[in-house]
Scaffold this motif. Sequence first.
Motif, PDB file in Angstrom:
ATOM      1  N   ALA A   1      41.653  34.954  34.815  1.00 49.35           N
ATOM      2  CA  ALA A   1      40.657  35.981  34.558  1.00 49.35           C
ATOM      3  C   ALA A   1      40.292  36.016  33.072  1.00 49.35           C
ATOM      4  CB  ALA A   1      41.175  37.340  35.015  1.00 49.35           C
ATOM      5  N   THR A   2      41.263  35.840  32.215  1.00 50.87           N
ATOM      6  CA  THR A   2      41.004  35.857  30.779  1.00 50.87           C
ATOM      7  C   THR A   2      40.087  34.707  30.373  1.00 50.87           C
ATOM      8  OG1 THR A   2      43.146  36.877  30.377  1.00 50.87           O
ATOM      9  CG2 THR A   2      42.093  35.798  28.502  1.00 50.87           C
ATOM     10  N   ARG A   3      40.333  33.549  30.929  1.00 52.42           N
ATOM     11  CA  ARG A   3      39.501  32.384  30.590  1.00 52.42           C
ATOM     12  C   ARG A   3      38.093  32.529  31.147  1.00 52.42           C
ATOM     13  NH1 ARG A   3      42.618  27.746  28.676  1.00 52.42           N
ATOM     14  NH2 ARG A   3      44.774  28.392  28.665  1.00 52.42           N
TER      15      ARG A   3
ATOM     16  N   ASP B  63      36.557  35.405  31.539  1.00 58.71           N
ATOM     17  CA  ASP B  63      35.913  36.359  30.632  1.00 58.71           C
ATOM     18  C   ASP B  63      35.437  35.649  29.369  1.00 58.71           C
ATOM     19  OD1 ASP B  63      36.238  38.471  32.358  1.00 58.71           O
ATOM     20  OD2 ASP B  63      38.034  39.253  31.358  1.00 58.71           O
ATOM     21  N   ALA B  64      36.269  34.732  28.853  1.00 59.68           N
ATOM     22  CA  ALA B  64      35.902  33.981  27.649  1.00 59.68           C
ATOM     23  C   ALA B  64      34.731  33.036  27.914  1.00 59.68           C
ATOM     24  CB  ALA B  64      37.101  33.192  27.135  1.00 59.68           C
ATOM     25  N   ALA B  65      34.546  32.631  29.167  1.00 63.33           N
ATOM     26  CA  ALA B  65      33.442  31.733  29.520  1.00 63.33           C
ATOM     27  C   ALA B  65      32.111  32.467  29.607  1.00 63.33           C
ATOM     28  CB  ALA B  65      33.728  31.042  30.847  1.00 63.33           C
ATOM     29  N   GLY B  66      32.132  33.765  29.437  1.00 63.68           N
ATOM     30  CA  GLY B  66      30.877  34.497  29.412  1.00 63.68           C
ATOM     31  C   GLY B  66      30.870  35.811  30.154  1.00 63.68           C
ATOM     32  N   LEU B  67      31.835  36.045  31.008  1.00 67.80           N
ATOM     33  CA  LEU B  67      31.826  37.282  31.778  1.00 67.80           C
ATOM     34  C   LEU B  67      32.005  38.522  30.912  1.00 67.80           C
ATOM     35  CD1 LEU B  67      33.818  36.245  34.971  1.00 67.80           C
ATOM     36  CD2 LEU B  67      31.343  36.422  34.658  1.00 67.80           C
ATOM     37  N   ALA B  68      32.709  38.387  29.801  1.00 68.17           N
ATOM     38  CA  ALA B  68      32.923  39.529  28.920  1.00 68.17           C
ATOM     39  C   ALA B  68      31.646  39.924  28.179  1.00 68.17           C
ATOM     40  CB  ALA B  68      34.033  39.228  27.918  1.00 68.17           C
TER      41      ALA B  68
ATOM     42  N   SER C 180      31.231  33.403  37.263  1.00 66.08           N
ATOM     43  CA  SER C 180      31.143  34.537  38.188  1.00 66.08           C
ATOM     44  C   SER C 180      31.639  34.146  39.568  1.00 66.08           C
ATOM     45  CB  SER C 180      29.697  35.037  38.279  1.00 66.08           C
ATOM     46  OG  SER C 180      29.265  35.546  37.043  1.00 66.08           O
ATOM     47  N   GLY C 181      31.253  32.968  40.033  1.00 64.32           N
ATOM     48  CA  GLY C 181      31.730  32.498  41.329  1.00 64.32           C
ATOM     49  C   GLY C 181      33.244  32.382  41.378  1.00 64.32           C
ATOM     50  N   ALA C 182      33.822  31.846  40.320  1.00 70.77           N
ATOM     51  CA  ALA C 182      35.279  31.710  40.254  1.00 70.77           C
ATOM     52  C   ALA C 182      35.953  33.080  40.199  1.00 70.77           C
ATOM     53  CB  ALA C 182      35.669  30.878  39.040  1.00 70.77           C
ATOM     54  N   ARG C 183      35.372  34.000  39.439  1.00 71.32           N
ATOM     55  CA  ARG C 183      35.952  35.347  39.331  1.00 71.32           C
ATOM     56  C   ARG C 183      35.853  36.091  40.655  1.00 71.32           C
ATOM     57  NH1 ARG C 183      39.548  38.658  38.003  1.00 71.32           N
ATOM     58  NH2 ARG C 183      39.073  40.349  36.581  1.00 71.32           N
ATOM     59  N   VAL C 184      34.738  35.928  41.367  1.00 68.80           N
ATOM     60  CA  VAL C 184      34.591  36.549  42.692  1.00 68.80           C
ATOM     61  C   VAL C 184      35.672  36.007  43.620  1.00 68.80           C
ATOM     62  CG1 VAL C 184      33.118  36.674  44.735  1.00 68.80           C
ATOM     63  CG2 VAL C 184      32.143  37.099  42.481  1.00 68.80           C
ATOM     64  N   ARG C 185      35.876  34.692  43.593  1.00 62.02           N
ATOM     65  CA  ARG C 185      36.919  34.077  44.419  1.00 62.02           C
ATOM     66  C   ARG C 185      38.290  34.653  44.081  1.00 62.02           C
ATOM     67  NH1 ARG C 185      36.628  28.900  42.800  1.00 62.02           N
ATOM     68  NH2 ARG C 185      34.679  28.682  43.934  1.00 62.02           N
ATOM     69  N   LEU C 186      38.566  34.817  42.805  1.00 61.77           N
ATOM     70  CA  LEU C 186      39.846  35.364  42.369  1.00 61.77           C
ATOM     71  C   LEU C 186      40.010  36.812  42.841  1.00 61.77           C
ATOM     72  CD1 LEU C 186      42.437  35.023  40.701  1.00 61.77           C
ATOM     73  CD2 LEU C 186      41.120  35.701  38.691  1.00 61.77           C
ATOM     74  N   LEU C 187      38.969  37.609  42.672  1.00 61.10           N
ATOM     75  CA  LEU C 187      39.039  39.006  43.116  1.00 61.10           C
ATOM     76  C   LEU C 187      39.263  39.106  44.619  1.00 61.10           C
ATOM     77  CD1 LEU C 187      36.164  40.487  40.930  1.00 61.10           C
ATOM     78  CD2 LEU C 187      38.601  41.078  40.759  1.00 61.10           C
ATOM     79  N   LEU C 188      38.586  38.266  45.383  1.00 66.07           N
ATOM     80  CA  LEU C 188      38.778  38.276  46.838  1.00 66.07           C
ATOM     81  C   LEU C 188      40.211  37.899  47.209  1.00 66.07           C
ATOM     82  CD1 LEU C 188      35.431  36.692  48.058  1.00 66.07           C
ATOM     83  CD2 LEU C 188      36.182  39.074  48.365  1.00 66.07           C
ATOM     84  N   SER C 189      40.775  36.933  46.494  1.00 70.59           N
ATOM     85  CA  SER C 189      42.149  36.515  46.793  1.00 70.59           C
ATOM     86  C   SER C 189      43.155  37.614  46.477  1.00 70.59           C
ATOM     87  CB  SER C 189      42.505  35.242  46.025  1.00 70.59           C
ATOM     88  OG  SER C 189      42.725  35.513  44.653  1.00 70.59           O
ATOM     89  N   GLN C 190      42.760  38.546  45.609  1.00 68.08           N
ATOM     90  CA  GLN C 190      43.628  39.661  45.246  1.00 68.08           C
ATOM     91  C   GLN C 190      43.351  40.901  46.095  1.00 68.08           C
ATOM     92  OE1 GLN C 190      42.564  39.939  41.109  1.00 68.08           O
ATOM     93  NE2 GLN C 190      44.120  38.456  40.493  1.00 68.08           N
ATOM     94  N   GLY C 191      42.453  40.763  47.064  1.00 64.35           N
ATOM     95  CA  GLY C 191      42.132  41.879  47.942  1.00 64.35           C
ATOM     96  C   GLY C 191      41.203  42.913  47.336  1.00 64.35           C
TER      97      GLY C 191
END
Length: 68
Positions: A1-3, A5-10, A24-35
């Motif tokens: 998540a930190t990386r 954010d550094a790629a532009g999400l922040a 954003s696609g990767a972060r969405v995938r991560l959030l979904l995996s965390q429920g």
Amino acid sequence: ATRLDAAGLADPDNAPAPVLAAASGARVRLLLSQGQTHAACALADRAVARVRRKDIWAWGAELTPMAV
């Protein structure tokens, strides 16, 4: 998540659109995996809106499957 954010999400206003869409696609995938479905949907909605404004859908290749 930190990386991601550094790629532009922040700071999405100062990130290149293709990089931001992929992050954003990767972060969405991560959030979904965390429920965290609501957060994932909100991020996907914002990211798709950015791609829609640019109207260059090839940039959304990493994002679109996660948004759907």
